[in-house]
Design an enzyme around this catalytic site. Structure first.
Site, short mmCIF file in Angstrom:
data_model
loop_
_atom_site.label_atom_id
_atom_site.label_comp_id
_atom_site.label_asym_id
_atom_site.label_seq_id
_atom_site.Cartn_x
_atom_site.Cartn_y
_atom_site.Cartn_z
N ASP A 174 0.78 -1.07 -0.08
CA ASP A 174 0.14 -0.04 -0.03
C ASP A 174 0.93 1.40 0.14
O ASP A 174 1.12 1.68 1.21
CB ASP A 174 -0.92 0.02 1.04
CG ASP A 174 -1.94 -1.17 1.05
OD1 ASP A 174 -2.32 -1.41 -0.06
OD2 ASP A 174 -2.23 -1.72 2.15
N HIS B 1 -3.57 -1.82 -4.33
CA HIS B 1 -4.57 -0.88 -4.32
C HIS B 1 -4.28 0.01 -5.41
O HIS B 1 -3.75 1.16 -4.98
CB HIS B 1 -5.07 0.00 -3.18
CG HIS B 1 -5.51 -1.00 -2.15
ND1 HIS B 1 -6.92 -1.43 -2.13
CD2 HIS B 1 -5.26 -1.44 -0.81
CE1 HIS B 1 -7.04 -2.15 -1.15
NE2 HIS B 1 -6.27 -2.30 -0.34
N LYS C 101 -12.10 -4.21 -4.28
CA LYS C 101 -13.42 -4.60 -3.41
C LYS C 101 -14.51 -3.62 -4.46
O LYS C 101 -15.30 -3.01 -3.79
CB LYS C 101 -13.01 -3.74 -2.13
CG LYS C 101 -12.22 -4.60 -1.47
CD LYS C 101 -12.33 -4.46 0.17
CE LYS C 101 -11.19 -4.94 1.10
NZ LYS C 101 -9.75 -4.42 0.94
N GLY D 92 0.84 -6.57 5.37
CA GLY D 92 1.11 -5.42 4.52
C GLY D 92 2.43 -4.64 5.38
O GLY D 92 3.42 -5.01 5.22
N ARG D 93 1.85 -3.65 6.16
CA ARG D 93 3.14 -2.87 6.76
C ARG D 93 4.11 -3.73 7.72
O ARG D 93 5.10 -3.40 7.80
CB ARG D 93 2.31 -1.84 7.74
CG ARG D 93 1.55 -0.85 6.79
CD ARG D 93 0.64 -0.06 7.56
NE ARG D 93 -0.50 -0.58 8.01
CZ ARG D 93 -1.54 0.00 8.54
NH1 ARG D 93 -1.39 1.14 9.08
NH2 ARG D 93 -2.62 -0.96 8.71
O1 S5P Z 1 -10.12 -7.79 6.09
C1 S5P Z 1 -9.62 -7.42 5.52
C2 S5P Z 1 -9.11 -7.44 4.17
C3 S5P Z 1 -8.29 -6.85 3.51
S1 S5P Z 1 -8.22 -7.11 1.65
N1 S5P Z 1 -8.66 -6.42 6.27
C4 S5P Z 1 -7.49 -5.89 5.54
O2 S5P Z 1 -6.66 -5.02 5.86
N2 S5P Z 1 -7.31 -6.08 4.16
C5 S5P Z 1 -6.23 -5.51 3.36
O3 S5P Z 1 -5.25 -5.97 3.72
C6 S5P Z 1 -6.10 -3.91 3.41
O4 S5P Z 1 -6.92 -3.24 2.13
C7 S5P Z 1 -4.71 -3.59 3.50
O5 S5P Z 1 -4.24 -3.31 1.88
C8 S5P Z 1 -4.07 -4.91 3.83
C9 S5P Z 1 -3.72 -4.97 5.07
O6 S5P Z 1 -2.67 -3.92 5.43
P1 S5P Z 1 -1.74 -4.12 6.88
O7 S5P Z 1 -0.77 -2.89 6.62
O8 S5P Z 1 -2.71 -3.49 8.11
O9 S5P Z 1 -1.12 -5.26 7.26
#
Ligand code: S5P
Length: 221
Positions: A13, A37, A65, A188-189
């Site tokens: 992201d 995204h 989505k 992700g992060r």
């Molecule tokens: O339930 C969900 C589904 C998705 S696809 N929760 C989420 O956070 N996501 C996606 O996963 C969200 O759009 C983001 O791109 C990623 C989570 O990122 P993080 O940095 O919090 O691990």
């Protein structure tokens, strides 16, 4: 997954295309799928990303989505992606329309930030079974059906964090894979913001794959 011995998908992201390509190259060897995204990326260049995906042998998952009426989701669809995410809030008609042009879809059955106790899962499973050629699996927090051939993917994954302070809720990869029957973890992060991105990707890849093998072995016993 088997070919790369990886059930890791990295969510990149970022807002700059050059950063997206840089991270894709770093995590590429350790992932089975990369999630984007694209709408938040300035100068998004899907051809450059597709070349990196081909080089490192991973799928591109555009987390669009999609949630609108058929006419609009057909306009929004990311045809460059191997798989897109689709909400079922507008019903089966949108999934059916997309199935005529798309390669694959993950239906959103539950999110890391919110669960409705299973109602959406039931409807997602019904729509998935009706459209099995197009629907590859589900985005959820735990497996809700067996022996259907779908891939169960979970996001909101971290080995050391519980929350991000904005409402995101994290679950440990081992809990998701071993206890809740998830196949693919979307991180992700915890990887993209790590001090050493390559090391972090390797760490989650190994943890995820070992947990997946453990679940497969437990199923055989
Ligand atoms: O339930 C969900 C589904 C998705 S696809 N929760 C989420 O956070 N996501 C996606 O996963 C969200 O759009 C983001 O791109 C990623 C989570 O990122 P993080 O940095 O919090 O691990």
């Amino acid at each position: 997954m088997e070919r790369k011995r990886s059930n890791l998908c990295v969510a990149v992201d970022v807002t700059e295309n050059v950063e997206l390509l840089r991270v894709a190259n770093l995590v590429g060897p350790n992932i089975c799928m990369l999630k984007t995204h694209a709408d938040v990326v300035r100068d998004y260049d899907f051809e450059a990303l597709r070349a990196i995906a081909a080089k490192h042998d991973f799928l591109l998952f555009e987390d669009r989505k999609l949630a609108d009426v058929p006419h609009v989701v057909l306009l929004q669809h990311a045809t460059w992606a191997d798989v897109v995410s689709v909400h079922i809030v507008s019903g089966e008609a949108s999934v059916k329309a997309l199935s005529n042009i798309g390669k694959g879809a993950f239906l959103v059955a539950e999110m890391s930030t919110y669960t409705d106790g299973g109602t959406t899962q039931k409807e997602a499973l019904r729509i998935g079974l009706e459209n099995g050629e197009y629907v590859s699996g589900f985005i959820c927090q735990g497996r809700f059906s067996d022996g259907d051939g779908f891939v169960y993917c979970a996001a909101g994954v971290s080995a050391d964090k519980k929350f991000d302070g904005l409402g995101q809720v994290y679950t440990h990869p081992q809990e998701l894979i071993v206890d809740r029957g998830i196949d693919v973890i979307i991180v992700g992060r915890s990887i993209t913001h790590a001090k050493d991105v390559v090391d972090a990707a390797r760490y989650y890849k190994e943890m995820g794959w070992l947990a997946y093998l453990k679940r497969c072995k437990d199923l055989l016993n």
